[in-house]
Scaffold this motif. Structure first.
Motif, mmCIF file in Angstrom:
data_model
loop_
_atom_site.group_PDB
_atom_site.id
_atom_site.type_symbol
_atom_site.label_atom_id
_atom_site.label_comp_id
_atom_site.label_asym_id
_atom_site.label_seq_id
_atom_site.Cartn_x
_atom_site.Cartn_y
_atom_site.Cartn_z
ATOM 1 N N PRO A 21 0.817 -1.222 0.000
ATOM 2 C CA PRO A 21 0.000 0.000 0.000
ATOM 3 C C PRO A 21 0.852 1.275 0.000
ATOM 4 C CG PRO A 21 0.036 -0.974 2.178
ATOM 5 C CD PRO A 21 0.777 -1.912 1.277
ATOM 6 N N THR A 22 0.268 2.333 -0.540
ATOM 7 C CA THR A 22 0.910 3.644 -0.536
ATOM 8 C C THR A 22 0.960 4.194 0.885
ATOM 9 O OG1 THR A 22 0.091 4.111 -2.744
ATOM 10 C CG2 THR A 22 0.686 6.000 -1.416
ATOM 11 N N ILE A 23 2.103 4.816 1.252
ATOM 12 C CA ILE A 23 2.227 5.466 2.558
ATOM 13 C C ILE A 23 1.861 6.927 2.384
ATOM 14 C CG2 ILE A 23 3.791 6.052 4.443
ATOM 15 C CD1 ILE A 23 5.528 3.658 3.530
ATOM 16 N N LYS A 24 0.700 7.289 2.911
ATOM 17 C CA LYS A 24 0.230 8.655 2.690
ATOM 18 C C LYS A 24 -0.845 9.009 3.690
ATOM 19 C CE LYS A 24 -1.914 11.490 -0.932
ATOM 20 N NZ LYS A 24 -3.032 11.902 -0.047
ATOM 21 N N ASN A 25 -0.781 10.218 4.214
ATOM 22 C CA ASN A 25 -1.846 10.700 5.080
ATOM 23 C C ASN A 25 -3.007 11.191 4.232
ATOM 24 O OD1 ASN A 25 -0.665 10.320 7.635
ATOM 25 N ND2 ASN A 25 0.529 12.203 7.419
ATOM 26 N N PRO A 26 -4.209 11.234 4.821
ATOM 27 C CA PRO A 26 -5.331 11.847 4.104
ATOM 28 C C PRO A 26 -4.984 13.299 3.800
ATOM 29 C CG PRO A 26 -6.070 10.794 6.142
ATOM 30 C CD PRO A 26 -4.586 10.790 6.175
ATOM 31 N N SER A 27 -5.260 13.713 2.597
ATOM 32 C CA SER A 27 -4.865 15.060 2.181
ATOM 33 C C SER A 27 -5.636 16.137 2.935
ATOM 34 C CB SER A 27 -5.104 15.208 0.682
ATOM 35 O OG SER A 27 -4.724 16.495 0.246
ATOM 36 N N ALA A 28 -4.894 17.078 3.520
ATOM 37 C CA ALA A 28 -5.550 18.227 4.160
ATOM 38 C C ALA A 28 -6.159 19.090 3.060
ATOM 39 C CB ALA A 28 -4.522 19.025 4.952
ATOM 40 N N SER A 29 -7.271 19.719 3.375
ATOM 41 C CA SER A 29 -7.962 20.488 2.338
ATOM 42 C C SER A 29 -7.188 21.752 1.995
ATOM 43 C CB SER A 29 -9.366 20.866 2.820
ATOM 44 O OG SER A 29 -9.265 21.739 3.921
ATOM 45 N N PHE A 30 -7.247 22.141 0.754
ATOM 46 C CA PHE A 30 -6.662 23.405 0.309
ATOM 47 C C PHE A 30 -7.415 23.839 -0.921
ATOM 48 C CE2 PHE A 30 -4.373 19.847 -1.457
ATOM 49 C CZ PHE A 30 -4.256 20.139 -2.807
ATOM 50 N N ASP A 31 -7.370 25.132 -1.190
ATOM 51 C CA ASP A 31 -8.074 25.693 -2.325
ATOM 52 C C ASP A 31 -7.545 25.093 -3.624
ATOM 53 O OD1 ASP A 31 -9.451 27.241 -4.095
ATOM 54 O OD2 ASP A 31 -8.120 28.977 -3.889
ATOM 55 N N LYS A 32 -8.416 24.442 -4.399
ATOM 56 C CA LYS A 32 -7.957 23.765 -5.606
ATOM 57 C C LYS A 32 -8.192 24.576 -6.888
ATOM 58 C CE LYS A 32 -8.251 19.076 -3.765
ATOM 59 N NZ LYS A 32 -8.607 19.442 -2.378
ATOM 60 N N GLY A 33 -8.433 25.860 -6.707
ATOM 61 C CA GLY A 33 -8.642 26.714 -7.879
ATOM 62 C C GLY A 33 -7.340 27.082 -8.566
ATOM 63 N N ALA A 34 -7.409 28.042 -9.454
ATOM 64 C CA ALA A 34 -6.226 28.475 -10.204
ATOM 65 C C ALA A 34 -5.305 29.335 -9.345
ATOM 66 C CB ALA A 34 -6.653 29.250 -11.444
ATOM 67 N N ASP A 35 -5.830 29.851 -8.223
ATOM 68 C CA ASP A 35 -5.016 30.722 -7.375
ATOM 69 C C ASP A 35 -3.898 29.950 -6.697
ATOM 70 O OD1 ASP A 35 -6.581 32.854 -8.017
ATOM 71 O OD2 ASP A 35 -7.845 32.722 -6.219
ATOM 72 N N LYS A 93 0.487 16.725 6.098
ATOM 73 C CA LYS A 93 -0.716 17.274 5.457
ATOM 74 C C LYS A 93 -1.283 16.343 4.376
ATOM 75 C CE LYS A 93 -1.066 21.217 7.565
ATOM 76 N NZ LYS A 93 -2.284 21.493 8.381
ATOM 77 N N GLY A 94 -0.551 15.280 4.087
ATOM 78 C CA GLY A 94 -1.032 14.361 3.058
ATOM 79 C C GLY A 94 -0.725 14.826 1.651
ATOM 80 N N TRP A 95 0.273 15.705 1.532
ATOM 81 C CA TRP A 95 0.628 16.244 0.222
ATOM 82 C C TRP A 95 1.833 15.534 -0.379
ATOM 83 C CZ3 TRP A 95 0.223 21.912 2.373
ATOM 84 C CH2 TRP A 95 -1.122 22.187 2.616
ATOM 85 N N TYR A 96 2.276 14.497 0.290
ATOM 86 C CA TYR A 96 3.372 13.672 -0.215
ATOM 87 C C TYR A 96 3.016 12.214 0.005
ATOM 88 C CZ TYR A 96 7.487 16.272 -1.727
ATOM 89 O OH TYR A 96 8.375 17.000 -2.440
ATOM 90 N N SER A 97 3.337 11.356 -0.946
ATOM 91 C CA SER A 97 3.105 9.934 -0.734
ATOM 92 C C SER A 97 4.360 9.140 -1.075
ATOM 93 C CB SER A 97 1.933 9.452 -1.586
ATOM 94 O OG SER A 97 2.172 9.752 -2.937
ATOM 95 N N LEU A 98 4.517 8.012 -0.405
ATOM 96 C CA LEU A 98 5.670 7.144 -0.610
ATOM 97 C C LEU A 98 5.203 5.753 -0.990
ATOM 98 C CD1 LEU A 98 7.512 8.178 2.674
ATOM 99 C CD2 LEU A 98 8.023 9.011 0.377
ATOM 100 N N HIS A 99 6.044 5.061 -1.733
ATOM 101 C CA HIS A 99 5.682 3.727 -2.199
ATOM 102 C C HIS A 99 6.751 2.737 -1.762
ATOM 103 C CE1 HIS A 99 2.762 5.913 -4.587
ATOM 104 N NE2 HIS A 99 3.759 6.707 -4.913
ATOM 105 N N PRO A 100 6.420 1.816 -0.870
ATOM 106 C CA PRO A 100 7.416 0.856 -0.382
ATOM 107 C C PRO A 100 7.896 -0.074 -1.495
ATOM 108 C CG PRO A 100 5.404 0.807 0.948
ATOM 109 C CD PRO A 100 5.097 1.597 -0.282
ATOM 110 N N GLU A 101 9.190 -0.303 -1.526
ATOM 111 C CA GLU A 101 9.753 -1.282 -2.454
ATOM 112 C C GLU A 101 9.402 -2.673 -1.955
ATOM 113 O OE1 GLU A 101 10.518 -2.677 -5.162
ATOM 114 O OE2 GLU A 101 12.242 -1.446 -5.707
ATOM 115 N N GLN A 102 9.291 -3.607 -2.878
ATOM 116 C CA GLN A 102 8.972 -4.974 -2.488
ATOM 117 C C GLN A 102 10.150 -5.598 -1.746
ATOM 118 O OE1 GLN A 102 7.489 -7.398 -5.673
ATOM 119 N NE2 GLN A 102 5.966 -5.866 -6.274
#
Lengths: 139, 92
Positions: A21-35, A93-102
């Protein structure tokens, strides 16, 4: 099948070859507009700190006298720590995810590179032997 | 005479004076630090997330501190050495 988490502005390549499984926190909310949003800001700050470590790495290598060397190395070290703090915050904040090597791949490489130790030019130096000129020291 | 004495000393390390290269790197690095401090502070004021805002402010303060460390080398190194040595002139 790629999952869609973090697909917005994901800065990392999706890794599909692993069943772990991916190692990642639930993403914290942030404005997803063009700003320019909070995630953009912290990511820009991380890029700045990374860029600074490159600059100071060259600087410290080129310094003349010892006092300047000490201070610039200290600044380089603190800038690395700052990078780490920002990275950790982004991960939290959940803005980075990691993938364990087998594990099988890791074990394979461990075996391969353990074998290469027979090529060491000098034998019998313990990994934690002290007293060498380039063993760990405080700067 | 004075010049000969200086040349006979064998130093294990460079004296605490700034080279032309040091000066060039210092002024570059000061610009980096100032820009980074300003950017971090500006971003902090725009952030809505308190953790991100706090981290940005911490970065701003770190860069200001680094700026002062670097600036100090421009103000003390050369003068202090020449005062201590009562160096009459630069050698070519």
């Amino acid at each position: 099948m790629h999952n869609n988490r973090g697909s917005y502005g994901s800065y990392q390549q999706q890794y599909s070859g692993s069943s772990t499984p991916t190692i990642k926190n639930p993403s914290a909310s942030f404005d997803k507009g063009a700003d320019f949003n909070d995630r953009d800001r912290i990511n820009d700050l991380l890029a700045t700190e990374k860029w600074l470590t490159d600059g100071f790495n060259v600087f410290v290598r080129e310094t003349s006298h010892q006092e300047l060397y000490n201070d610039v190395l200290h600044i380089l070290n603190e800038t690395h720590h700052a990078c780490r703090d920002v990275f950790n915050l982004m991960f939290e904040k959940g803005w980075y995810s990691l993938h364990p090597e087998q594990p099988s791949h890791i074990a394979e490489h461990h075996q391969k590179y353990s074998g290469y130790r027979s090529q060491f030019p000098t034998q019998g130096s313990g990994q934690f032997q002290t007293g060498g000129m380039y063993s760990q020291r405080d700067y | 005479m004075y010049r000969n004495q200086q040349q006979q000393q064998r130093r294990s390390q460079p004296p605490p004076i700034l080279s032309t290269k040091d000066d060039a790197y210092l002024t570059d690095a000061l610009s980096w630090e100032l820009l980074a401090a300003k950017k971090a502070h500006s971003f902090a004021s725009q952030c809505s997330d308190n953790q991100v805002k706090y981290q940005a402010e911490q970065l701003c303060q770190m860069h200001q501190r680094h700026y002062n460390i670097l600036l100090n080398h421009l103000s003390t190194d050369q003068q202090q050495y020449y005062e201590d040595q009562s160096y009459p002139h630069f050698h070519n």
